[in-house]
Motif scaffolding. Structure first.
Motif, PDB file in Angstrom:
ATOM      1  N   TRP A 127       5.747 -12.388  -1.451  1.00 37.02           N
ATOM      2  CA  TRP A 127       6.113 -12.230  -0.032  1.00 37.02           C
ATOM      3  C   TRP A 127       5.159 -13.043   0.848  1.00 37.02           C
ATOM      4  CZ3 TRP A 127       9.627  -9.025   2.834  1.00 37.02           C
ATOM      5  CH2 TRP A 127       9.338  -8.920   4.193  1.00 37.02           C
ATOM      6  N   LEU A 128       3.862 -12.963   0.565  1.00 34.07           N
ATOM      7  CA  LEU A 128       2.874 -13.693   1.356  1.00 34.07           C
ATOM      8  C   LEU A 128       3.089 -15.197   1.255  1.00 34.07           C
ATOM      9  CD1 LEU A 128      -0.294 -11.585   0.496  1.00 34.07           C
ATOM     10  CD2 LEU A 128       0.788 -11.751   2.746  1.00 34.07           C
ATOM     11  N   GLY A 129       3.486 -15.660   0.073  1.00 35.10           N
ATOM     12  CA  GLY A 129       3.762 -17.077  -0.090  1.00 35.10           C
ATOM     13  C   GLY A 129       4.998 -17.510   0.665  1.00 35.10           C
ATOM     14  N   THR A 130       6.033 -16.674   0.630  1.00 36.27           N
ATOM     15  CA  THR A 130       7.314 -17.024   1.249  1.00 36.27           C
ATOM     16  C   THR A 130       7.282 -16.921   2.761  1.00 36.27           C
ATOM     17  OG1 THR A 130       8.507 -16.270  -0.718  1.00 36.27           O
ATOM     18  CG2 THR A 130       9.781 -16.493   1.314  1.00 36.27           C
ATOM     19  N   TYR A 131       6.685 -15.837   3.278  1.00 32.22           N
ATOM     20  CA  TYR A 131       6.791 -15.563   4.712  1.00 32.22           C
ATOM     21  C   TYR A 131       5.482 -15.748   5.483  1.00 32.22           C
ATOM     22  CZ  TYR A 131      11.271 -13.718   3.277  1.00 32.22           C
ATOM     23  OH  TYR A 131      12.521 -13.590   2.741  1.00 32.22           O
ATOM     24  N   ALA A 132       4.320 -15.650   4.822  1.00 30.02           N
ATOM     25  CA  ALA A 132       3.055 -15.945   5.494  1.00 30.02           C
ATOM     26  C   ALA A 132       2.574 -17.354   5.144  1.00 30.02           C
ATOM     27  CB  ALA A 132       1.991 -14.916   5.109  1.00 30.02           C
ATOM     28  N   LEU A 133       3.367 -18.058   4.313  1.00 30.55           N
ATOM     29  CA  LEU A 133       3.110 -19.443   3.926  1.00 30.55           C
ATOM     30  C   LEU A 133       1.730 -19.639   3.293  1.00 30.55           C
ATOM     31  CD1 LEU A 133       4.727 -21.401   6.902  1.00 30.55           C
ATOM     32  CD2 LEU A 133       5.798 -20.376   4.902  1.00 30.55           C
ATOM     33  N   MET A 134       1.310 -18.664   2.507  1.00 31.24           N
ATOM     34  CA  MET A 134       0.029 -18.759   1.820  1.00 31.24           C
ATOM     35  C   MET A 134       0.192 -19.430   0.462  1.00 31.24           C
ATOM     36  SD  MET A 134      -1.800 -15.077   2.551  1.00 31.24           S
ATOM     37  CE  MET A 134      -2.061 -14.492   4.213  1.00 31.24           C
ATOM     38  N   SER A 135      -0.809 -20.204   0.081  1.00 35.17           N
ATOM     39  CA  SER A 135      -0.835 -20.752  -1.270  1.00 35.17           C
ATOM     40  C   SER A 135      -1.041 -19.607  -2.258  1.00 35.17           C
ATOM     41  CB  SER A 135      -1.968 -21.755  -1.409  1.00 35.17           C
ATOM     42  OG  SER A 135      -3.231 -21.081  -1.346  1.00 35.17           O
ATOM     43  N   PRO A 136      -0.731 -19.805  -3.540  1.00 37.04           N
ATOM     44  CA  PRO A 136      -0.972 -18.734  -4.516  1.00 37.04           C
ATOM     45  C   PRO A 136      -2.410 -18.220  -4.483  1.00 37.04           C
ATOM     46  CG  PRO A 136       0.407 -20.430  -5.485  1.00 37.04           C
ATOM     47  CD  PRO A 136      -0.024 -20.947  -4.151  1.00 37.04           C
ATOM     48  N   ALA A 137      -3.370 -19.128  -4.330  1.00 35.75           N
ATOM     49  CA  ALA A 137      -4.781 -18.699  -4.298  1.00 35.75           C
ATOM     50  C   ALA A 137      -5.068 -17.882  -3.043  1.00 35.75           C
ATOM     51  CB  ALA A 137      -5.705 -19.907  -4.362  1.00 35.75           C
ATOM     52  N   GLN A 138      -4.522 -18.308  -1.904  1.00 35.49           N
ATOM     53  CA  GLN A 138      -4.708 -17.545  -0.665  1.00 35.49           C
ATOM     54  C   GLN A 138      -4.058 -16.173  -0.772  1.00 35.49           C
ATOM     55  OE1 GLN A 138      -2.954 -20.578   1.975  1.00 35.49           O
ATOM     56  NE2 GLN A 138      -4.830 -20.474   3.198  1.00 35.49           N
ATOM     57  N   ALA A 139      -2.879 -16.111  -1.355  1.00 33.03           N
ATOM     58  CA  ALA A 139      -2.175 -14.835  -1.494  1.00 33.03           C
ATOM     59  C   ALA A 139      -2.966 -13.874  -2.373  1.00 33.03           C
ATOM     60  CB  ALA A 139      -0.783 -15.058  -2.066  1.00 33.03           C
ATOM     61  N   GLN A 140      -3.529 -14.394  -3.451  1.00 31.62           N
ATOM     62  CA  GLN A 140      -4.331 -13.530  -4.325  1.00 31.62           C
ATOM     63  C   GLN A 140      -5.583 -13.033  -3.603  1.00 31.62           C
ATOM     64  OE1 GLN A 140      -3.525 -12.207  -7.239  1.00 31.62           O
ATOM     65  NE2 GLN A 140      -1.544 -13.240  -7.029  1.00 31.62           N
ATOM     66  N   GLN A 141      -6.192 -13.896  -2.789  1.00 34.40           N
ATOM     67  CA  GLN A 141      -7.353 -13.464  -2.012  1.00 34.40           C
ATOM     68  C   GLN A 141      -6.968 -12.375  -1.024  1.00 34.40           C
ATOM     69  OE1 GLN A 141      -9.195 -15.835   1.312  1.00 34.40           O
ATOM     70  NE2 GLN A 141     -10.907 -16.050  -0.120  1.00 34.40           N
ATOM     71  N   LEU A 197       0.815  -1.219   0.000  1.00 35.58           N
ATOM     72  CA  LEU A 197       0.000   0.000   0.000  1.00 35.58           C
ATOM     73  C   LEU A 197       0.848   1.268   0.000  1.00 35.58           C
ATOM     74  CD1 LEU A 197      -2.796  -1.205   2.451  1.00 35.58           C
ATOM     75  CD2 LEU A 197      -2.945  -0.961  -0.027  1.00 35.58           C
ATOM     76  N   ASN A 198       2.106   1.159   0.432  1.00 36.97           N
ATOM     77  CA  ASN A 198       3.010   2.307   0.353  1.00 36.97           C
ATOM     78  C   ASN A 198       3.678   2.422  -1.006  1.00 36.97           C
ATOM     79  OD1 ASN A 198       2.464   3.049   2.970  1.00 36.97           O
ATOM     80  ND2 ASN A 198       4.377   2.287   3.841  1.00 36.97           N
ATOM     81  N   GLY A 199       3.369   1.479  -1.899  1.00 39.94           N
ATOM     82  CA  GLY A 199       3.947   1.535  -3.236  1.00 39.94           C
ATOM     83  C   GLY A 199       5.346   0.984  -3.328  1.00 39.94           C
ATOM     84  N   GLU A 200       5.796   0.266  -2.301  1.00 40.50           N
ATOM     85  CA  GLU A 200       7.139  -0.306  -2.304  1.00 40.50           C
ATOM     86  C   GLU A 200       7.166  -1.703  -2.916  1.00 40.50           C
ATOM     87  OE1 GLU A 200       8.250  -0.154   1.794  1.00 40.50           O
ATOM     88  OE2 GLU A 200       7.795   1.993   1.952  1.00 40.50           O
ATOM     89  N   MET A 201       5.998  -2.302  -3.103  1.00 42.06           N
ATOM     90  CA  MET A 201       5.840  -3.597  -3.771  1.00 42.06           C
ATOM     91  C   MET A 201       4.667  -3.491  -4.732  1.00 42.06           C
ATOM     92  SD  MET A 201       5.933  -6.555  -0.832  1.00 42.06           S
ATOM     93  CE  MET A 201       7.397  -7.006   0.080  1.00 42.06           C
ATOM     94  N   ASN A 202       4.723  -4.228  -5.838  1.00 45.31           N
ATOM     95  CA  ASN A 202       3.531  -4.351  -6.665  1.00 45.31           C
ATOM     96  C   ASN A 202       2.753  -5.583  -6.205  1.00 45.31           C
ATOM     97  OD1 ASN A 202       4.664  -6.674  -7.908  1.00 45.31           O
ATOM     98  ND2 ASN A 202       5.649  -5.423  -9.495  1.00 45.31           N
ATOM     99  N   ALA A 203       1.634  -5.850  -6.841  1.00 43.18           N
ATOM    100  CA  ALA A 203       0.770  -6.941  -6.386  1.00 43.18           C
ATOM    101  C   ALA A 203       1.465  -8.295  -6.479  1.00 43.18           C
ATOM    102  CB  ALA A 203      -0.520  -6.945  -7.200  1.00 43.18           C
ATOM    103  N   ASP A 204       2.231  -8.522  -7.550  1.00 42.06           N
ATOM    104  CA  ASP A 204       2.926  -9.810  -7.711  1.00 42.06           C
ATOM    105  C   ASP A 204       3.991  -9.985  -6.631  1.00 42.06           C
ATOM    106  OD1 ASP A 204       1.395 -10.456  -9.897  1.00 42.06           O
ATOM    107  OD2 ASP A 204       2.856  -9.722 -11.359  1.00 42.06           O
ATOM    108  N   GLU A 205       4.712  -8.905  -6.323  1.00 42.36           N
ATOM    109  CA  GLU A 205       5.749  -8.986  -5.292  1.00 42.36           C
ATOM    110  C   GLU A 205       5.134  -9.214  -3.914  1.00 42.36           C
ATOM    111  OE1 GLU A 205       9.069  -6.042  -7.375  1.00 42.36           O
ATOM    112  OE2 GLU A 205       7.445  -5.202  -6.148  1.00 42.36           O
ATOM    113  N   ALA A 206       4.000  -8.563  -3.653  1.00 48.44           N
ATOM    114  CA  ALA A 206       3.326  -8.765  -2.365  1.00 48.44           C
ATOM    115  C   ALA A 206       2.825 -10.198  -2.239  1.00 48.44           C
ATOM    116  CB  ALA A 206       2.172  -7.779  -2.222  1.00 48.44           C
ATOM    117  N   ALA A 207       2.288 -10.748  -3.337  1.00 49.75           N
ATOM    118  CA  ALA A 207       1.807 -12.129  -3.315  1.00 49.75           C
ATOM    119  C   ALA A 207       2.967 -13.093  -3.080  1.00 49.75           C
ATOM    120  CB  ALA A 207       1.100 -12.456  -4.627  1.00 49.75           C
TER     121      ALA A 207
END
Length: 430
Positions: free
Chosen positions: A360-374, A348-358
């Protein structure tokens, strides 16, 4: 001389009582104006009014007026001026508590108007303006270290997130068993709640299973001590989500929180500002934080594991002997909870785009690709609201534990008081 002192004392008392009465009357007028402004902003911002159970005629009247964002912002400024004219002496007096809460809610209303109008705030500035709190910042190294702790706990090869996703597949509730499992979880959460908190007579809620949402569960409070709870079935629902959702959305979470506010503040005290819940406000941090902490209040220590192993795992057709293994891994995963906040902050601060945030969520929040997109969809829709879950839980837990220590009965008592009163996040921080 004694008679003169008596006359003076009576006159002073009369002035004090008159002042209190005038303050209460002024607060009631301001509260009604606040409700009107919340409903007016809801016309522009469809997510803003989370619940309203006041007169429908008032909502219709406000909607017909069609106030502009500029008019709503000006109205919020006027209310803050009027609140500033009211003097409150005893900080613990309920009038003072009400005054502080309403002031902060109006300030958040003004901030949300500006955001809807196009003003861009940095993540932390926005969360403070709306929710009266700022989440801690953690480095990537912090999450990398925590994720590494899962290496020995997860079988197989590959990245930690890939191994975790494969591990969890063995703990999905089959769709045909979902309602049975969820109903059993609700019954257990309610049984534990009513043993400690007095709930209004006739309270109830309805459960619906829905799809195509950015969230996993939602409580739509209807007023009159009734709720509609929706469970999103877009993604696989794992066994731990049954208790999570039953407690969070139901008992002793949102359903109980909203009922107690309605009974104690709207019905008993006539505080109309609590007949509406603006989603983007400090009240939401208390609501989400108490709903999250309510899980641990209802199932302290090993009680959750024991209940799920004995009841929910068999109902879901899962192997109860694997419950200990599952929750050992979950305990490690929970330590990564703030990784989602960090993704939201940078995105939200513009330091990551949506793909980079997804990613990050997969790597460090251990979310599946579908969960990260949600979750990205959730961030797009609700922005800094994400802090209300984990930071909210930490704030509420710290507050209750500071008062109750290890005394579970006292914890329930303090938790119930919190659910029944208008407290601000900043007031709970010890």
């Amino acid at each position: 001389m004694a008679r003169a002192r008596s006359v003076i004392a009576a006159a002073v008392l009369s002035l004090i009582l008159s002042s209190c009465g005038n303050n209460t009357e002024a607060m009631n007028e301001i509260a009604e104006s606040y409700v009107r402004l919340v409903l007016a902003l809801g016309v522009h911002d469809r997510d803003y009014v989370d619940a309203y159970y006041g007169p429908e005629a008032l909502r219709a009247e406000v909607e017909s007026q069609g106030l502009s964002l500029t008019q709503i912002l000006r109205g919020a400024g006027t209310l803050l001026d009027r609140l500033g004219e009211i003097s409150v002496n005893d900080e613990e007096d309920m009038l003072a508590v009400r005054h502080r809460h309403l002031t902060r809610q109006v300030q958040a209303l003004g901030a949300r108007v500006q955001i809807v109008a196009g003003r861009q705030l940095q993540f932390d500035d926005e969360s403070y303006a709306l929710y009266d709190a700022v989440a801690p910042t953690h480095s990537e190294d912090h999450f990398r270290s925590l994720a590494a702790d899962l290496e020995d706990a997860l079988p197989g090869r590959g990245t930690v997130s890939a191994r975790y996703e494969r591990f969890r597949r063995g703990f999905v509730i089959p769709p045909e068993r979902l309602d049975t499992v969820f109903t059993a979880a609700i019954d257990a959460c309610r049984e534990r709640t009513v043993a400690h908190l007095e709930l209004p007579e006739g309270e109830s809620f309805t459960v619906e299973y829905v799809s195509d949402k950015s969230w996993s569960g939602y409580n739509w409070y209807q007023g009159g001590f009734a709720s509609l709870i929706q469970v999103n079935t877009d993604l696989p629902i794992y066994i731990d989500r049954a208790i999570d959702l039953a407690c969070h959305e139901g008992y002793p979470g949102h359903h109980v929180y909203n009922m107690l506010l309605e009974r104690h503040l709207v019905v008993d005290r006539g505080w109309v500002e609590f007949s509406v819940h603006p989603l983007f406000s400090p009240q939401s941090l208390i609501a989400e934080g108490s709903a999250e902490h309510g899980i641990k209040i209802a199932f302290p220590g090993n009680e959750r594991l024991e209940f799920e192993r004995a009841v929910l795992f068999p109902l879901a057709g899962l192997d109860p002997d694997r419950a200990d293994e599952y929750y050992r891994v979950q305990e490690l995963v929970e330590r990564l909870d703030y990784a989602g906040n960090e993704a939201a902050r940078q995105y939200l601060n513009g330091e990551m785009n949506a793909d980079e945030a997804a990613q990050w969520l997969g790597t460090y929040a251990l979310m599946s690709p579908a969960q990260a997109q949600q979750r990205i969809r959730f961030m797009d829709q609700y922005r800094s609201y994400v802090i209300n879950y984990n930071l909210g839980q930490d704030i509420v837990a710290g507050y209750v534990e500071a008062l109750a220590g290890d005394d579970s009965e006292r914890a329930w008592a303090e938790f119930g008081k919190l659910l029944s009163s208008p407290r601000l996040p900043s007031e709970l921080i010890q």
